[in-house]
Design a protein around this motif. Sequence first.
Motif, PDB file in Angstrom:
ATOM      1  N   GLU A   8       0.829  -1.193   0.000  1.00  0.00           N
ATOM      2  CA  GLU A   8       0.000   0.000   0.000  1.00  0.00           C
ATOM      3  C   GLU A   8       0.871   1.252   0.000  1.00  0.00           C
ATOM      4  OE1 GLU A   8      -3.001   0.134   2.988  1.00  0.00           O
ATOM      5  OE2 GLU A   8      -3.463  -1.994   2.776  1.00  0.00           O
ATOM      6  N   PRO A   9       0.443   2.289  -0.752  1.00  0.00           N
ATOM      7  CA  PRO A   9       1.219   3.535  -0.744  1.00  0.00           C
ATOM      8  C   PRO A   9       1.136   4.200   0.624  1.00  0.00           C
ATOM      9  CG  PRO A   9      -0.847   3.833  -1.932  1.00  0.00           C
ATOM     10  CD  PRO A   9      -0.751   2.369  -1.570  1.00  0.00           C
ATOM     11  N   PRO A  10       2.106   5.061   0.933  1.00  0.00           N
ATOM     12  CA  PRO A  10       2.055   5.748   2.220  1.00  0.00           C
ATOM     13  C   PRO A  10       0.797   6.618   2.312  1.00  0.00           C
ATOM     14  CG  PRO A  10       3.795   6.653   0.823  1.00  0.00           C
ATOM     15  CD  PRO A  10       3.224   5.468   0.117  1.00  0.00           C
ATOM     16  N   ARG A  11       0.276   6.746   3.497  1.00  0.00           N
ATOM     17  CA  ARG A  11      -0.918   7.546   3.727  1.00  0.00           C
ATOM     18  C   ARG A  11      -0.620   9.015   3.453  1.00  0.00           C
ATOM     19  NH1 ARG A  11      -2.655  10.777   7.029  1.00  0.00           N
ATOM     20  NH2 ARG A  11      -4.609  10.987   8.059  1.00  0.00           N
ATOM     21  N   GLN A  12      -1.565   9.680   2.795  1.00  0.00           N
ATOM     22  CA  GLN A  12      -1.407  11.101   2.516  1.00  0.00           C
ATOM     23  C   GLN A  12      -2.332  11.895   3.411  1.00  0.00           C
ATOM     24  OE1 GLN A  12      -1.578  12.296  -1.549  1.00  0.00           O
ATOM     25  NE2 GLN A  12      -0.570  10.457  -2.267  1.00  0.00           N
ATOM     26  N   ASP A  13      -1.839  13.059   3.832  1.00  0.00           N
ATOM     27  CA  ASP A  13      -2.675  13.945   4.635  1.00  0.00           C
ATOM     28  C   ASP A  13      -3.809  14.479   3.785  1.00  0.00           C
ATOM     29  OD1 ASP A  13      -1.037  13.715   6.876  1.00  0.00           O
ATOM     30  OD2 ASP A  13       0.202  15.407   6.292  1.00  0.00           O
ATOM     31  N   THR A  14      -4.966  14.626   4.398  1.00  0.00           N
ATOM     32  CA  THR A  14      -6.086  15.266   3.728  1.00  0.00           C
ATOM     33  C   THR A  14      -5.836  16.774   3.726  1.00  0.00           C
ATOM     34  OG1 THR A  14      -7.360  15.614   5.750  1.00  0.00           O
ATOM     35  CG2 THR A  14      -7.656  13.485   4.603  1.00  0.00           C
ATOM     36  N   PRO A  15      -6.519  17.513   2.858  1.00  0.00           N
ATOM     37  CA  PRO A  15      -6.365  18.977   2.902  1.00  0.00           C
ATOM     38  C   PRO A  15      -6.662  19.557   4.290  1.00  0.00           C
ATOM     39  CG  PRO A  15      -7.416  18.347   0.867  1.00  0.00           C
ATOM     40  CD  PRO A  15      -7.322  17.089   1.706  1.00  0.00           C
ATOM     41  N   GLY A  16      -7.668  19.023   4.979  1.00  0.00           N
ATOM     42  CA  GLY A  16      -7.987  19.511   6.326  1.00  0.00           C
ATOM     43  C   GLY A  16      -6.853  19.283   7.311  1.00  0.00           C
ATOM     44  N   PRO A 144       8.094  12.362 -15.247  1.00  0.00           N
ATOM     45  CA  PRO A 144       6.729  12.616 -14.767  1.00  0.00           C
ATOM     46  C   PRO A 144       6.677  12.788 -13.256  1.00  0.00           C
ATOM     47  CG  PRO A 144       7.023  10.289 -15.242  1.00  0.00           C
ATOM     48  CD  PRO A 144       8.294  10.981 -15.676  1.00  0.00           C
ATOM     49  N   LEU A 145       5.622  13.415 -12.825  1.00  0.00           N
ATOM     50  CA  LEU A 145       5.312  13.539 -11.408  1.00  0.00           C
ATOM     51  C   LEU A 145       4.655  12.226 -10.989  1.00  0.00           C
ATOM     52  CD1 LEU A 145       5.347  15.681  -9.119  1.00  0.00           C
ATOM     53  CD2 LEU A 145       3.029  16.284  -9.802  1.00  0.00           C
ATOM     54  N   SER A 146       5.123  11.638  -9.912  1.00  0.00           N
ATOM     55  CA  SER A 146       4.536  10.371  -9.470  1.00  0.00           C
ATOM     56  C   SER A 146       3.079  10.584  -9.071  1.00  0.00           C
ATOM     57  CB  SER A 146       5.325   9.796  -8.298  1.00  0.00           C
ATOM     58  OG  SER A 146       5.073  10.549  -7.123  1.00  0.00           O
ATOM     59  N   ARG A 147       2.337   9.509  -9.097  1.00  0.00           N
ATOM     60  CA  ARG A 147       0.927   9.570  -8.707  1.00  0.00           C
ATOM     61  C   ARG A 147       0.790  10.055  -7.261  1.00  0.00           C
ATOM     62  NH1 ARG A 147      -3.147   4.417  -9.041  1.00  0.00           N
ATOM     63  NH2 ARG A 147      -4.958   5.493  -8.202  1.00  0.00           N
ATOM     64  N   CYS A 148       1.675   9.575  -6.414  1.00  0.00           N
ATOM     65  CA  CYS A 148       1.661   9.971  -4.995  1.00  0.00           C
ATOM     66  C   CYS A 148       1.945  11.470  -4.856  1.00  0.00           C
ATOM     67  CB  CYS A 148       2.686   9.150  -4.235  1.00  0.00           C
ATOM     68  SG  CYS A 148       2.687   9.433  -2.461  1.00  0.00           S
ATOM     69  N   ASP A 149       2.975  11.966  -5.555  1.00  0.00           N
ATOM     70  CA  ASP A 149       3.304  13.393  -5.482  1.00  0.00           C
ATOM     71  C   ASP A 149       2.207  14.253  -6.102  1.00  0.00           C
ATOM     72  OD1 ASP A 149       5.621  13.014  -4.065  1.00  0.00           O
ATOM     73  OD2 ASP A 149       6.970  13.363  -5.760  1.00  0.00           O
ATOM     74  N   HIS A 150       1.562  13.757  -7.145  1.00  0.00           N
ATOM     75  CA  HIS A 150       0.438  14.491  -7.736  1.00  0.00           C
ATOM     76  C   HIS A 150      -0.677  14.640  -6.697  1.00  0.00           C
ATOM     77  CE1 HIS A 150      -3.081  15.357 -10.216  1.00  0.00           C
ATOM     78  NE2 HIS A 150      -2.244  15.738 -11.171  1.00  0.00           N
ATOM     79  N   GLY A 151      -0.970  13.568  -5.989  1.00  0.00           N
ATOM     80  CA  GLY A 151      -1.990  13.625  -4.944  1.00  0.00           C
ATOM     81  C   GLY A 151      -1.614  14.578  -3.819  1.00  0.00           C
ATOM     82  N   ARG A 152      -0.345  14.547  -3.419  1.00  0.00           N
ATOM     83  CA  ARG A 152       0.109  15.456  -2.353  1.00  0.00           C
ATOM     84  C   ARG A 152       0.001  16.912  -2.805  1.00  0.00           C
ATOM     85  NH1 ARG A 152       4.745  11.557  -1.025  1.00  0.00           N
ATOM     86  NH2 ARG A 152       3.960  10.536   0.830  1.00  0.00           N
ATOM     87  N   ALA A 153       0.452  17.202  -4.017  1.00  0.00           N
ATOM     88  CA  ALA A 153       0.397  18.583  -4.515  1.00  0.00           C
ATOM     89  C   ALA A 153      -1.051  19.060  -4.616  1.00  0.00           C
ATOM     90  CB  ALA A 153       1.098  18.684  -5.862  1.00  0.00           C
TER      91      ALA A 153
END
Length: 173
Positions: A8-16, A144-153
């Motif tokens: 599983e990919p590392p958990r990403q913080d939500t915008p909140g 390319p920007l990784s999928r994970c980094d795209h989500g973080r940005a």
Amino acid sequence: MTGRFGTEPPRQDTPGELVTTLRAAGGITAVCGHCRASLDAMSGVGLTVFPGAARRFVLGTDGSLIDQIEDLQISLDQGPCLDSVRSRTPVLVENLADSGATVRWPAFTAEARHRGVAAMFAFPILVGGAPVAVLDLCRASPGPLSRCDHGRATSYAAAVAVLLVDDPASTTH
């Protein structure tokens, strides 16, 4: 299996969650540094705001390459940042040497590449559907920007929208 070596990919913080973290770290002034630290191999992160039709200014940067790149886009009136504001969508440029980028932004790509930037990723910050700022990421290597980094940005862009609404004085430069 989960965890560091799991599938599983590392958990990403939500915008909140990011808003809470950024407020504790100083608010809008902490955005670029925190964002850059959370992304893989990014050379710089910049935040440019557009408080009026003809007004725009750099609100913050973090990294060695981004100061000049943000200023270039403003002074030349071309680049991923401005296209992102106009289109209200992310503009992802994996390689500034590609013909698509050099035709689209001839002066900008030449200057950016001369300064060592090979890839750029611009994320619009929308408030009420209107673009008010752009979170720019730049890198010295193409790719390319990784999928994970795209989500973080994307999460950081959403958090910035909240912070800008909460502190409108930060955009009256």
